[in-house]
Write an enzyme that holds these catalytic residues in place. Structure first.
Site, PDB file in Angstrom:
ATOM      1  N   GLY A  82      30.594  37.799  56.197  1.00 37.93           N
ATOM      2  CA  GLY A  82      30.069  38.496  55.036  1.00 37.93           C
ATOM      3  C   GLY A  82      28.798  39.232  55.410  1.00 37.93           C
TER       4      GLY A  82
ATOM      5  N   GLN B 139      20.871  43.433  53.932  1.00 33.21           N
ATOM      6  CA  GLN B 139      20.806  43.045  55.345  1.00 33.21           C
ATOM      7  C   GLN B 139      20.897  44.237  56.300  1.00 33.21           C
ATOM      8  OE1 GLN B 139      24.011  39.886  54.887  1.00 33.21           O
ATOM      9  NE2 GLN B 139      22.679  38.926  56.406  1.00 33.21           N
TER      10      GLN B 139
ATOM     11  N   CYS C  59      23.421  32.499  58.884  1.00 29.19           N
ATOM     12  CA  CYS C  59      23.174  33.795  58.262  1.00 29.19           C
ATOM     13  C   CYS C  59      22.839  34.791  59.375  1.00 29.19           C
ATOM     14  CB  CYS C  59      22.002  33.693  57.282  1.00 29.19           C
ATOM     15  SG  CYS C  59      21.594  35.269  56.502  1.00 29.19           S
ATOM     16  N   LEU C  60      23.462  35.957  59.350  1.00 35.47           N
ATOM     17  CA  LEU C  60      23.248  36.942  60.420  1.00 35.47           C
ATOM     18  C   LEU C  60      21.794  37.403  60.498  1.00 35.47           C
ATOM     19  CD1 LEU C  60      26.434  39.205  60.034  1.00 35.47           C
ATOM     20  CD2 LEU C  60      26.045  37.408  61.724  1.00 35.47           C
TER      21      LEU C  60
ATOM     22  N   HIS D 274      27.095  32.863  49.101  1.00 30.93           N
ATOM     23  CA  HIS D 274      26.049  33.179  50.083  1.00 30.93           C
ATOM     24  C   HIS D 274      25.650  34.659  49.975  1.00 30.93           C
ATOM     25  CE1 HIS D 274      24.156  32.818  54.232  1.00 30.93           C
ATOM     26  NE2 HIS D 274      24.233  34.133  54.078  1.00 30.93           N
ATOM     27  N   GLU D 275      26.660  35.538  49.936  1.00 28.34           N
ATOM     28  CA  GLU D 275      26.368  36.972  49.886  1.00 28.34           C
ATOM     29  C   GLU D 275      25.718  37.364  48.559  1.00 28.34           C
ATOM     30  OE1 GLU D 275      26.363  38.439  52.627  1.00 28.34           O
ATOM     31  OE2 GLU D 275      27.469  36.829  53.592  1.00 28.34           O
TER      32      GLU D 275
ATOM     33  N   HIS E 217      22.094  36.913  48.533  1.00 30.57           N
ATOM     34  CA  HIS E 217      21.342  37.992  49.191  1.00 30.57           C
ATOM     35  C   HIS E 217      20.930  39.070  48.181  1.00 30.57           C
ATOM     36  CE1 HIS E 217      21.104  37.134  53.432  1.00 30.57           C
ATOM     37  NE2 HIS E 217      22.395  36.838  53.511  1.00 30.57           N
TER      38      HIS E 217
HETATM   39 ZN    ZN Z   1      23.219  35.710  55.005  1.00 33.32          ZN
END
Ligand code: ZN
Length: 184
Positions: free
Chosen positions: A44, A49, A98-99, A140-141, A144
């Site tokens: 995701g 991000q 998380c990226l 999760h997304e 953000h």
């Molecule tokens: Zn994340």
């Protein structure tokens, strides 16, 4: 186009993302987000991000699909999503990454079942129910877009333990196979 992924420490990750004006063309941005996510091997990616504070995220759980167990979520684009969690279901606690915060795993409680309404790239409205892994990715997304990160769910003790690691990420000392952008 591949975007660098915004690293922890950039205030954009803490902003509440703005609603997107209806009918805005987002194909190019969404394609770039898929390409960026794929390169980083994520499931995701949310627009903040990659430096766009707008209510959009993409998911791709293809590699995690378990034969129909939770329904299949392939590549999807969620525009102006509204999330409803089923708070009668018990939260399931699992480690998440998380990226934007590489190599930091946090045990995050997520609801097992969610409902989400959103627009797709053609500005068609959808309402869907998801359970299990896709439901976790969506939660999760969605976080953000609210300026919330997985580390916020860490226990007081874990937060203390993470302090140093987060400081090094902020300073750009990370080793990841994808490009990141650090806040200066
Ligand atoms: Zn994340």
């Amino acid at each position: 186009m591949i975007y660098p992924i915004i690293a922890y420490g950039d205030p954009i990750l803490r902003e509440k993302a703005a609603a997107i004006p209806k009918e805005k063309a987002l194909e190019e941005l969404a394609q770039a987000m898929f390409a960026t996510m794929e390169l980083a091997q994520g499931v995701g990616l949310a627009a903040p991000q990659i430096g766009h504070s707008m209510r959009l995220f993409v998911t791709d759980c293809t590699s995690y699909n378990q034969a129909g167990k939770h329904g299949k979520m392939g590549k999807q684009v969620f525009i102006n999503p509204v999330l409803q969690v089923d708070s009668t279901t018990t939260p399931d606690i699992r480690e998440e990454g998380c990226l934007s915060i590489p190599h930091v795993l946090v045990a995050v409680p997520r609801r097992e079942r969610i409902k989400i309404s959103y627009f797709d790239l053609q500005w068609q409205f959808h309402e869907e129910e998801w359970t299990g892994f896709p439901a976790r990715v969506i939660q999760h997304e969605y976080d953000h877009l609210e300026g919330k990160l997985h580390i916020d769910y860490a226990s007081f003790l874990k937060k203390g333990l993470l302090k140093k690691k987060l400081a090094t990420i902020r300073q750009g000392k990370v080793n990841v196979p994808y490009q990141m952008r650090f806040y200066t």
